[in-house]
Design a protein around this motif. Structure first.
Motif, PDB file in Angstrom:
ATOM      1  N   LEU A 705       4.127  97.526  64.684  1.00 20.36           N
ATOM      2  CA  LEU A 705       3.888  98.886  64.188  1.00 20.36           C
ATOM      3  C   LEU A 705       2.411  99.255  64.292  1.00 20.36           C
ATOM      4  O   LEU A 705       2.065 100.407  64.621  1.00 20.36           O
ATOM      5  CB  LEU A 705       4.354  98.995  62.731  1.00 20.36           C
ATOM      6  CG  LEU A 705       5.870  98.920  62.497  1.00 20.36           C
ATOM      7  CD1 LEU A 705       6.172  98.972  61.008  1.00 20.36           C
ATOM      8  CD2 LEU A 705       6.596 100.052  63.219  1.00 20.36           C
ATOM      9  N   ARG A 706       1.511  98.313  64.026  1.00 20.14           N
ATOM     10  CA  ARG A 706       0.081  98.608  64.143  1.00 20.14           C
ATOM     11  C   ARG A 706      -0.300  98.871  65.592  1.00 20.14           C
ATOM     12  O   ARG A 706      -1.071  99.810  65.874  1.00 20.14           O
ATOM     13  CB  ARG A 706      -0.731  97.447  63.576  1.00 20.14           C
ATOM     14  CG  ARG A 706      -2.235  97.743  63.517  1.00 20.14           C
ATOM     15  CD  ARG A 706      -3.019  96.584  62.980  1.00 20.14           C
ATOM     16  NE  ARG A 706      -2.977  95.432  63.873  1.00 20.14           N
ATOM     17  CZ  ARG A 706      -3.687  94.322  63.700  1.00 20.14           C
ATOM     18  NH1 ARG A 706      -4.488  94.212  62.637  1.00 20.14           N
ATOM     19  NH2 ARG A 706      -3.590  93.312  64.549  1.00 20.14           N
ATOM     20  N   GLU A 708       1.635 100.074  67.973  1.00 21.29           N
ATOM     21  CA  GLU A 708       2.169 101.384  68.357  1.00 21.29           C
ATOM     22  C   GLU A 708       1.308 102.503  67.783  1.00 21.29           C
ATOM     23  O   GLU A 708       1.051 103.514  68.459  1.00 21.29           O
ATOM     24  CB  GLU A 708       3.599 101.518  67.864  1.00 21.29           C
ATOM     25  CG  GLU A 708       4.603 100.629  68.607  1.00 21.29           C
ATOM     26  CD  GLU A 708       6.005 100.809  68.077  1.00 21.29           C
ATOM     27  OE1 GLU A 708       6.157 101.510  67.038  1.00 21.29           O
ATOM     28  OE2 GLU A 708       6.948 100.263  68.687  1.00 21.29           O
ATOM     29  N   HIS A 709       0.860 102.338  66.569  1.00 23.32           N
ATOM     30  CA  HIS A 709       0.032 103.374  65.955  1.00 23.32           C
ATOM     31  C   HIS A 709      -1.314 103.497  66.683  1.00 23.32           C
ATOM     32  O   HIS A 709      -1.796 104.613  66.932  1.00 23.32           O
ATOM     33  CB  HIS A 709      -0.189 103.037  64.483  1.00 23.32           C
ATOM     34  CG  HIS A 709      -1.122 103.988  63.783  1.00 23.32           C
ATOM     35  ND1 HIS A 709      -0.779 105.284  63.486  1.00 23.32           N
ATOM     36  CD2 HIS A 709      -2.399 103.808  63.333  1.00 23.32           C
ATOM     37  CE1 HIS A 709      -1.791 105.869  62.884  1.00 23.32           C
ATOM     38  NE2 HIS A 709      -2.794 104.995  62.785  1.00 23.32           N
ATOM     39  N   ARG A 710      -1.916 102.375  67.033  1.00 20.21           N
ATOM     40  CA  ARG A 710      -3.192 102.425  67.760  1.00 20.21           C
ATOM     41  C   ARG A 710      -3.021 103.077  69.114  1.00 20.21           C
ATOM     42  O   ARG A 710      -3.901 103.827  69.573  1.00 20.21           O
ATOM     43  CB  ARG A 710      -3.737 101.003  67.922  1.00 20.21           C
ATOM     44  CG  ARG A 710      -4.281 100.399  66.629  1.00 20.21           C
ATOM     45  CD  ARG A 710      -4.762  98.974  66.852  1.00 20.21           C
ATOM     46  NE  ARG A 710      -5.401  98.419  65.647  1.00 20.21           N
ATOM     47  CZ  ARG A 710      -5.860  97.188  65.553  1.00 20.21           C
ATOM     48  NH1 ARG A 710      -5.755  96.351  66.599  1.00 20.21           N
ATOM     49  NH2 ARG A 710      -6.415  96.763  64.436  1.00 20.21           N
ATOM     50  N   ILE A 712      -0.854 105.414  69.894  1.00 18.44           N
ATOM     51  CA  ILE A 712      -0.694 106.859  69.689  1.00 18.44           C
ATOM     52  C   ILE A 712      -2.038 107.507  69.413  1.00 18.44           C
ATOM     53  O   ILE A 712      -2.371 108.567  69.951  1.00 18.44           O
ATOM     54  CB  ILE A 712       0.290 107.113  68.535  1.00 18.44           C
ATOM     55  CG1 ILE A 712       1.705 106.679  68.933  1.00 18.44           C
ATOM     56  CG2 ILE A 712       0.295 108.584  68.134  1.00 18.44           C
ATOM     57  CD1 ILE A 712       2.700 106.756  67.800  1.00 18.44           C
ATOM     58  N   VAL A 713      -2.828 106.861  68.555  1.00 20.56           N
ATOM     59  CA  VAL A 713      -4.125 107.435  68.203  1.00 20.56           C
ATOM     60  C   VAL A 713      -5.068 107.435  69.410  1.00 20.56           C
ATOM     61  O   VAL A 713      -5.809 108.393  69.646  1.00 20.56           O
ATOM     62  CB  VAL A 713      -4.743 106.650  67.027  1.00 20.56           C
ATOM     63  CG1 VAL A 713      -6.170 107.118  66.759  1.00 20.56           C
ATOM     64  CG2 VAL A 713      -3.888 106.809  65.784  1.00 20.56           C
ATOM     65  N   ARG A 719       1.516 112.458  64.898  1.00 16.60           N
ATOM     66  CA  ARG A 719       2.943 112.567  64.576  1.00 16.60           C
ATOM     67  C   ARG A 719       3.218 113.946  64.013  1.00 16.60           C
ATOM     68  O   ARG A 719       2.499 114.438  63.145  1.00 16.60           O
ATOM     69  CB  ARG A 719       3.339 111.497  63.559  1.00 16.60           C
ATOM     70  CG  ARG A 719       3.179 110.095  64.108  1.00 16.60           C
ATOM     71  CD  ARG A 719       3.424 109.068  63.030  1.00 16.60           C
ATOM     72  NE  ARG A 719       4.777 109.178  62.518  1.00 16.60           N
ATOM     73  CZ  ARG A 719       5.223 108.502  61.456  1.00 16.60           C
ATOM     74  NH1 ARG A 719       4.409 107.696  60.817  1.00 16.60           N
ATOM     75  NH2 ARG A 719       6.472 108.652  61.060  1.00 16.60           N
ATOM     76  N   ALA A 747      -4.561 110.629  60.727  1.00 15.64           N
ATOM     77  CA  ALA A 747      -4.492 109.256  61.221  1.00 15.64           C
ATOM     78  C   ALA A 747      -4.460 108.245  60.089  1.00 15.64           C
ATOM     79  O   ALA A 747      -3.902 107.166  60.218  1.00 15.64           O
ATOM     80  CB  ALA A 747      -5.683 108.970  62.133  1.00 15.64           C
ATOM     81  N   ASP A 749      -2.727 108.256  57.500  1.00 10.64           N
ATOM     82  CA  ASP A 749      -1.442 108.125  56.821  1.00 10.64           C
ATOM     83  C   ASP A 749      -0.835 106.759  57.087  1.00 10.64           C
ATOM     84  O   ASP A 749       0.001 106.307  56.310  1.00 10.64           O
ATOM     85  CB  ASP A 749      -0.477 109.218  57.280  1.00 10.64           C
ATOM     86  CG  ASP A 749      -0.851 110.568  56.688  1.00 10.64           C
ATOM     87  OD1 ASP A 749      -0.349 111.564  57.197  1.00 10.64           O
ATOM     88  OD2 ASP A 749      -1.637 110.611  55.731  1.00 10.64           O
ATOM     89  N   PHE A 750      -1.213 106.115  58.182  1.00 15.30           N
ATOM     90  CA  PHE A 750      -0.711 104.784  58.494  1.00 15.30           C
ATOM     91  C   PHE A 750      -1.587 103.754  57.779  1.00 15.30           C
ATOM     92  O   PHE A 750      -2.777 103.654  58.026  1.00 15.30           O
ATOM     93  CB  PHE A 750      -0.735 104.547  60.016  1.00 15.30           C
ATOM     94  CG  PHE A 750      -0.232 103.186  60.410  1.00 15.30           C
ATOM     95  CD1 PHE A 750       1.128 102.978  60.589  1.00 15.30           C
ATOM     96  CD2 PHE A 750      -1.106 102.115  60.591  1.00 15.30           C
ATOM     97  CE1 PHE A 750       1.589 101.725  60.953  1.00 15.30           C
ATOM     98  CE2 PHE A 750      -0.652 100.873  60.953  1.00 15.30           C
ATOM     99  CZ  PHE A 750       0.714 100.670  61.138  1.00 15.30           C
ATOM    100  N   PHE A 752      -1.829  99.892  57.246  1.00 15.74           N
ATOM    101  CA  PHE A 752      -1.344  98.579  57.665  1.00 15.74           C
ATOM    102  C   PHE A 752      -1.255  97.618  56.477  1.00 15.74           C
ATOM    103  O   PHE A 752      -0.313  96.811  56.379  1.00 15.74           O
ATOM    104  CB  PHE A 752      -2.265  98.008  58.740  1.00 15.74           C
ATOM    105  CG  PHE A 752      -1.882  96.624  59.169  1.00 15.74           C
ATOM    106  CD1 PHE A 752      -0.776  96.414  59.977  1.00 15.74           C
ATOM    107  CD2 PHE A 752      -2.623  95.513  58.753  1.00 15.74           C
ATOM    108  CE1 PHE A 752      -0.419  95.125  60.376  1.00 15.74           C
ATOM    109  CE2 PHE A 752      -2.278  94.225  59.135  1.00 15.74           C
ATOM    110  CZ  PHE A 752      -1.161  94.038  59.956  1.00 15.74           C
TER     111      PHE A 752
END
Length: 876
Positions: A705-706, A708-710, A712-713, A719, A747, A749-750, A752
């Motif tokens: 998940l981390r 994938e978030h990186r 996207i950013v 999102r 950003a 909101d995520f 970890f």
């Protein structure tokens, strides 16, 4: 925002299933003002839409239809008043409902006519009640005055008689002085002499024999006051008068035998009539104030006997007339309340429906430009065609040519959860909802609870006889459910009535497991030939004999020969303990496997690979292997011999020791505990596999998940979430329209760390719970053992001794013993043991099963429904 045509909506029809909640749609209604009331009433009859409050910033007293709500509150208050008078007057309250008036589309004229009728009835009842109370007060005064007149006349007559028997100038008397009490009474009155002495005052009073009156002595002015006071205060009046007047008084009273119905008191009051003589005007005034302060009612009595007699006759005549008037008033009031009782239930229903309609209208927005109301609400997608039909009917009932417009909105808001149930599945769904309402789209445990709950209950309650009695009771509740529907309104019986189908299945499954256990009221059955034979030529009391195994196996369940064996408890304990572990692992495996449909539905495939797979491998590596060992031990003949007569296997190993030493001494197995070749290697491999699954569950999902978030950013995307709202005139729009807003998530909101902590908690909880949950299923064995042993105790100690008796009293003893045994069986084994097994089965579902896949964080769908409104009113 998207708006679809009705053809498109019908093509999206979803299959209704209890496996998941219904697919919900957020709909928006544009309702013309003249159709609004008819529309909401029609939707309330169907109960398909849960309206959202679009006026959350407006207080309840500032909403558009608060005046209408208050109007029906006032009508309901009047109906409650009429209902209280009906109950107070012991008038039969009819259960009649005018279904035509209740269900029909009621126009404003119908409501106005109903309100006028209720007002007219209330006004007449108020007038009759007020007149009745006023006349009752008058009646009480006349009754008390009658008693006072009678007492005073008797007292004066007594005093006159004493004057005639007083000593003459020559010292003689005309009769005994104290031969007659001071206050002579009839048999129906109790006379009591009070404080003070009339003898001291006798010489100072002069009576006119011709008129029977009392005149004042030459030197002393003696007067009197008369009245009625509560019986429990007469002693207080005596003491206070004696002390206040310093003994210069004479008081006499008599208890009125019949209670007086005073409308100022809830219950009839026992009173006493009294008369007080005092010297001088000052003392009489003081006595008057004291009597009034103690709640006495004073009456003026004329000293003249003729006038007292005239007053008594007039009072009696007025009492007769007033009694007749009171009876006529009572009859008129009862007739009025009887006519009200025939329609009051209908009026209550209509008023509650209308009030609910205006409460719902207060949730809507008003568009002054279009002269319409805008409503939003959730409904099942499958019900949209039915809602459309209801809107069409409401438009026709209102006689309007402008239809209500319905639009389906696309939104990211989480909808409420609507699980469509029937009479059979409702009770099982209530068990699930008590733990937590499923989220929209989440797998509903209620489907599996229908089978697993009564089955686990039956494993603890297995007895064919007890199960039959439970099934019989539940079957009667189900067969006469309409006749017994009153139980649903009783707080203590509601649980049994609503769970009648649960009890029915629990009884049926208990009969099945009782057949497998070969138990019927703790006795054995032999529908098939036993696989064991007892010797017939040996044995006696205290002699141990061994059964001979035959060439066949008992086909179904436990062989009845075990019921007579001294080691039957060892056999059943071992059997049921291992059975509990096997069924428990199967039940938990089902719960873990239900994570897959949840992950597929919510499009979280990462939960399948990195949550479901390591969890199922971890469980099977330890407890799946234990189940394999149990089945292997069951299927192996540990006492088989070869051709030379030697045992082919060693003694049966202890599975508990095997599992313990699997962790304490990995890679080694004692020769006496070995079950198969390669067992040590397999146990080591399984243990390593379980250890690998722990970091797999703990780290892989958060790290993915981390990443994938990186990604996207780094690509500059955020999102997106859509929020739908209704605009107002403040937005500069002509009328109300639907706007779609898009807000970019920040950003940060995520988090970890939060995800990692959450995953750590779930991992630790799963690993520890795998052990504790498996051990928790041993309650199936423990309660089954307790139930069987308690049943055996009741049979052997209460009923069986009566069967071994002899003599003439044996039939009586058998009847008495059977009655006691059956009562204790029903109360203890079926009632208390059944409740205990129910609670343990409930715990196994809530803790051991649901926590494997079920969140239960949803919000229950509560549509606007007249049925729910009326049911709530009945409960209150």
């Amino acid at each position: 925002m998207t708006s679809r045509g009705w053809g498109q909506l019908r093509s999206r029809k979803k299959t209704t299933s209890i496996f998941r909640s219904e697919v919900m749609s957020l709909v928006q209604l544009y309702i013309p003002s003249d159709v609004a009331r008819y529309t909401v009433a029609q939707l309330g009859e169907m109960g398909l839409i849960q309206f959202r409050d679009l006026n959350q910033d407006v207080s309840a007293f500032q909403r558009s239809f608060v005046g209408d709500v208050r109007r029906f509150d006032e009508i309901e208050r009047k109906l409650r008043y009429l209902q209280s008078k009906i109950v107070e007057s012991d008038v039969d309250l009819y259960d009649f409902l005018d279904n035509e008036f209740i269900s029909a589309a009621r126009g404003p004229r119908d409501i106005d006519e109903m309100e006028e009728t209720v007002n007219a009835h209330e006004g007449r009842v108020l007038r009759l009640t007020a007149a009745y109370k006023e006349m009752q007060l008058t009646h009480v005064e006349l009754v008390e005055n009658k008693h006072v007149l009678e007492e005073v006349s008797s007292l004066f007559t007594e005093i006159t008689g004493r004057q005639s028997t007083a000593p003459t100038a020559h010292g003689s008397t005309s009769g005994p002085l104290d031969s007659v009490p001071l206050l002579g009474r009839t048999d129906t009155m109790a006379s009591r002499r009070s404080i003070g002495s009339m003898d001291a005052a006798r010489g100072e009073l002069a009576f006119d024999a011709e008129i029977g009156g009392m005149s004042v002595g030459r030197d002393i002015n003696i007067g009197f006051i008369t009245g009625v006071i509560s019986r429990d205060r007469i002693s207080t009046l005596e003491r206070v008068l004696w002390r206040s007047l310093r003994g210069n008084m004479f008081l006499n009273y008599v208890d009125i035998e019949e209670p007086i119905s005073d409308p100022r008191h809830d219950e009839p009051v026992y009173k006493s009539a009294f008369i007080v003589f005092a010297h001088g005007e000052t003392l009489r005034d003081r006595a008057t104030k004291i009597a009034e302060s103690l709640g006495a009612t004073l009456y003026r009595v004329d000293p003249s006997a003729e006038r007292r007699q005239e007053e008594l006759i007039d009072t009696m005549s007025r009492l007769d007339d007033l009694s007749q008037i009171l009876e006529n008033n009572r009859v008129a009031r009862i007739n009025e309340l009887t006519s009200v009782s025939e329609q009051i239930n209908t009026w209550f229903t209509v008023v509650r429906k209308e009030k609910a309609v205006y409460h719902a209208l207060n949730l809507f927005n008003y568009d002054s430009n279009r002269n319409c109301l805008i409503a939003e609400g959730w409904c099942a997608t499958n019900d949209i065609p039915a809602i459309q039909s209801a809107l069409h009917v409401a438009t026709e009932d209102a006689g309007s040519n402008v239809p209500t417009v319905l639009q389906e909105l696309r939104t990211t808001k989480e909808p409420p959860t609507f699980v469509r149930t029937n009479r059979f599945t409702e009770g099982f769904q209530n068990i699930v909802d008590a733990y937590g309402v499923p989220k929209a789209g989440e797998v509903n445990p209620g489907l599996f609870t229908v089978i697993t709950f009564p089955f686990l209950f039956a494993l603890m309650f297995g007895d064919l006889g007890h199960g039959f009695l439970m099934t019989l009771c539940a079957a009667l509740l189900c067969y006469y459910e309409k006749r017994l529907s009153w139980m649903a309104k009783d707080e203590s019986l509601r649980m049994f009535y609503s769970g009648r189908y649960i009890v029915l299945l629990m009884g049926i499954f208990s009969m099945f497991t009782g057949f497998l256990y070969n138990d019927i009221f703790s006795r054995a059955m032999a529908p098939f030939a036993s696989g064991w034979r007892w010797p017939t030529d040996a044995g006696g009391e205290g002699v141990v004999v061994e059964a001979t195994k035959l060439g066949h196996t008992y086909p179904v369940g436990i062989d009845p020969a075990w019921h007579h064996a001294s080691n039957s408890l060892l056999f059943t304990n071992s059997y049921k303990m291992k059975m509990s572990i096997v069924l428990g692992v199967i039940h938990m495996t089902l719960g873990i496997c239900l994570q897959v449909p949840n992950a597929l539905h919510f499009k979280k495939r990462i939960n399948i690979i990195h949550v479901f797979v390591p969890q199922i491998i971890f469980l099977f590596s330890i407890f799946g292997y234990l189940v394999f060992a149990i089945i292997l031990k069951w299927s192996t003949d540990w006492y088989a011999r070869d051709a030379a007569g030697e045992l082919t296997h060693i003694s049966p190993p202890s599975l508990l020791n095997m599992l313990i030493y699997m962790f304490l001494r990995p890679g080694s197995v004692n020769e006496s505990e070995r079950m198969f070749s390669g067992q040590a290697f397999l146990q080591t491999l399984l243990l390593l596999t379980a250890l690998v699954c722990v970091p797999w569950m703990l780290l892989v999902k958060p790290l993915i998940l981390r990443n994938e978030h990186r990604k996207i950013v780094s690509e500059g995307y955020g999102r997106i979430s859509s929020h739908v709202r209704v605009s107002t005139e403040a937005d500069g729009m002509a009328g109300a329209v639907v706007l779609s807003e898009q807000e970019e998530m920040q950003a940060d909101d995520f988090d970890f760390a939060e995800i990692m902590i959450n995953q750590s908690i779930h991992t630790i909880e799963f690993c520890l719970n795998s052990i504790s949950n498996t051990a928790s299923y041993l309650r199936l064995w423990a309660l089954s053992l307790a139930h069987a042993q308690l049943s055996e105790v009741l049979w052997s100690m209460i009923f069986q001794p009566t069967l071994k008796m002899s003599g003439a009293l044996q039939p009586v003893a058998i009847m008495f013993g059977f009655a006691v045994w059956f009562t204790l069986t029903f109360c203890i084994l079926i009632g208390m043991e059944g409740l205990s097994a129910f609670l343990h089965a409930l715990r196994l579902h809530w803790v051991e099963f649901n926590n494997k896949f079920y969140d239960g964080t949803g919000v229950k769908f509560e549509p606007f429904s007249f049925k729910a409104v009326l049911d709530e009113a009945d409960e209150q």
